[in-house]
Design an enzyme around this catalytic site. Structure first.
Site, PDB file in Angstrom:
ATOM      1  N   CYS A 179       0.845  -1.196   0.000  1.00  0.00           N
ATOM      2  CA  CYS A 179       0.000   0.000   0.000  1.00  0.00           C
ATOM      3  C   CYS A 179       0.879   1.244   0.000  1.00  0.00           C
ATOM      4  CB  CYS A 179      -0.939   0.011   1.203  1.00  0.00           C
ATOM      5  SG  CYS A 179      -1.986   1.472   1.179  1.00  0.00           S
TER       6      CYS A 179
ATOM      7  N   CYS B  12      -0.417   4.220   2.030  1.00  0.00           N
ATOM      8  CA  CYS B  12      -0.370   4.058   3.497  1.00  0.00           C
ATOM      9  C   CYS B  12       1.064   4.164   4.010  1.00  0.00           C
ATOM     10  CB  CYS B  12      -0.865   2.689   3.956  1.00  0.00           C
ATOM     11  SG  CYS B  12      -2.243   2.026   3.060  1.00  0.00           S
ATOM     12  N   ASP B  13       2.029   3.618   3.267  1.00  0.00           N
ATOM     13  CA  ASP B  13       3.367   3.430   3.828  1.00  0.00           C
ATOM     14  C   ASP B  13       4.414   4.420   3.336  1.00  0.00           C
ATOM     15  OD1 ASP B  13       2.410   1.267   5.268  1.00  0.00           O
ATOM     16  OD2 ASP B  13       2.699  -0.082   3.578  1.00  0.00           O
TER      17      ASP B  13
END
Ligand SMILES: Cc1cc2nc3c(=O)[nH]c(=O)nc-3n(C[C@H](O)[C@H](O)[C@H](O)COP(=O)(O)OP(=O)(O)OC[C@H]3O[C@@H](n4cnc5c(N)ncnc54)[C@H](O)[C@@H]3O)c2cc1C
Length: 311
Positions: free
Chosen positions: A131, A134-135
């Site tokens: 992701c 997200c990261d």
């Protein structure tokens, strides 16, 4: 026994719960993770009525709305299996708890596809993640690669480019499937390097990721040195549990539903990214629409014991 069991705490599941609750149907909604895929959307510019909202904020609104009804019981847990019982269905949750209902709505979305290259498993969580949006923020000032050419990859590269030193966008084709909005955004970033018509064949490192190996050299080398790899090469529908219950799926594994979001098993419905509906246009609006239709079908099914359902 609940009137409706809904599996999935994403856009489709929560919308279905809002509708079943307004039909005054007792509803149990459960999911492994709060908010689903919507939590990874950095910027949502196409949810009607909100010119600009983040995915996590949108999903928080969905949750608040669904849980504002007394008819809705909510739980965070993974569902292990669903089976037929007298008068309906039974869910078994990870911890062994069982819950029964007259109907089921599968709104379990999809699972990220893996690359299958050497090093991927070994370095998963040690520089390899699934992701980008997200990261990316863990890679401030570092060099990273995003693999893929769809919305998730291109949006992910645009977000990563806000913090990373350099982002290699590695794609097997020379054109992107992603929305032109995100392609333009990523092209406007000077720190994005397009590595096109190349595949990653190995992920290299020792304790953590250090490089990726390509199938063809890029700028004179077949390896790119970097600190993180975000694999965004698509997703497969999460249909293992519906299949085990006897629901039909199409050749690619999507849950087969008709216009009433009804699966091939009476009393079982599907909504969102998991289904064959909406011409496979996996979006918030389509997931919400399918959730509403599924809830309406549950209402028809429960109030007429299935007699009014289309074939
Ligand atoms: C990076 C990114 C950006 C996006 N941006 C946009 C955008 O701007 N606009 C737009 O319209 N769409 C966008 N999308 C697409 C959109 O997010 C999805 O179409 C939508 O969220 C799908 O919702 P869903 O409810 O079908 O599934 P999901 O949101 O995937 O929900 C699935 C739910 O099921 C649960 N679940 C799965 N298996 C189990 C199990 N065995 N037991 C219990 N629970 C389970 C999960 O935990 C989760 O709660 C984006 C997607 C990505 C990846």
């Amino acid at each position: 026994m609940y009137d409706a069991l809904i599996i999935g705490l994403g856009c489709a599941g929560y919308t279905a719960a809002i509708y079943t609750a307004r039909y005054k149907l007792s509803t149990f909604i459960v999911g492994a993770e709060e908010g689903g895929l919507g939590m990874t959307a950095a910027e949502v510019g196409n949810w009607p009525g909100n010119i600009d909202i983040t995915g996590p904020d949108l999903m928080e609104n969905f949750k608040k709305h669904a849980l504002s009804f007394d008819a809705v019981t909510h739980k965070i847990a993974r569902v292990k299996s669903v089976e037929k019982v007298a008068g309906g269905f039974q869910l078994t949750l990870d911890g062994g708890e069982t819950v029964q209902g007259k109907t089921v709505i599968f709104a379990m979305g999809s699972n990220k596809r893996h690359l299958g290259a050497p090093g991927e498993k070994e370095f998963s969580g040690k520089g390899v993640t699934y992701c980008a949006t997200c990261d990316a923020f863990f890679y401030k000032g570092k060099d990273v690669a995003v693999l893929g050419g769809g919305d998730a990859a291109v949006e992910g590269a645009a977000i990563a480019a806000q913090v990373a030193k350099k982002v290699y966008l590695i794609h097997r084709r020379n054109e992107f499937r992603a929305e032109p909005y995100w392609v333009d955004k990523v092209k406007a970033r000077e720190n994005v390097v397009f590595v096109l018509e190349r595949n990653v064949v190995e992920i290299l490192g020792d304790q953590k990721v250090k490089a990726v190996k390509l199938d063809k050299p890029f700028e004179g080398s077949d390896t790119i040195t970097l600190d993180g790899v975000f694999i965004e090469i698509g997703a497969t529908p999460a249909t293992e549990i519906p299949k085990a219950l006897g629901c039909a799926v199409d050749q690619r594994g999507f849950l087969t539903v008709n216009g009433a979001q009804q699966t091939t098993v009476p009393g079982v419905f599907g909504a969102g990214d998991i289904t064959t509906a909406s011409n496979f246009f996996a979006q918030f609006t389509t997931a919400a629409g399918e959730g509403a239709v599924a809830a309406n079908s549950v209402f028809n099914y429960v109030s007429t014991a299935g007699a009014k359902m289309p074939a």
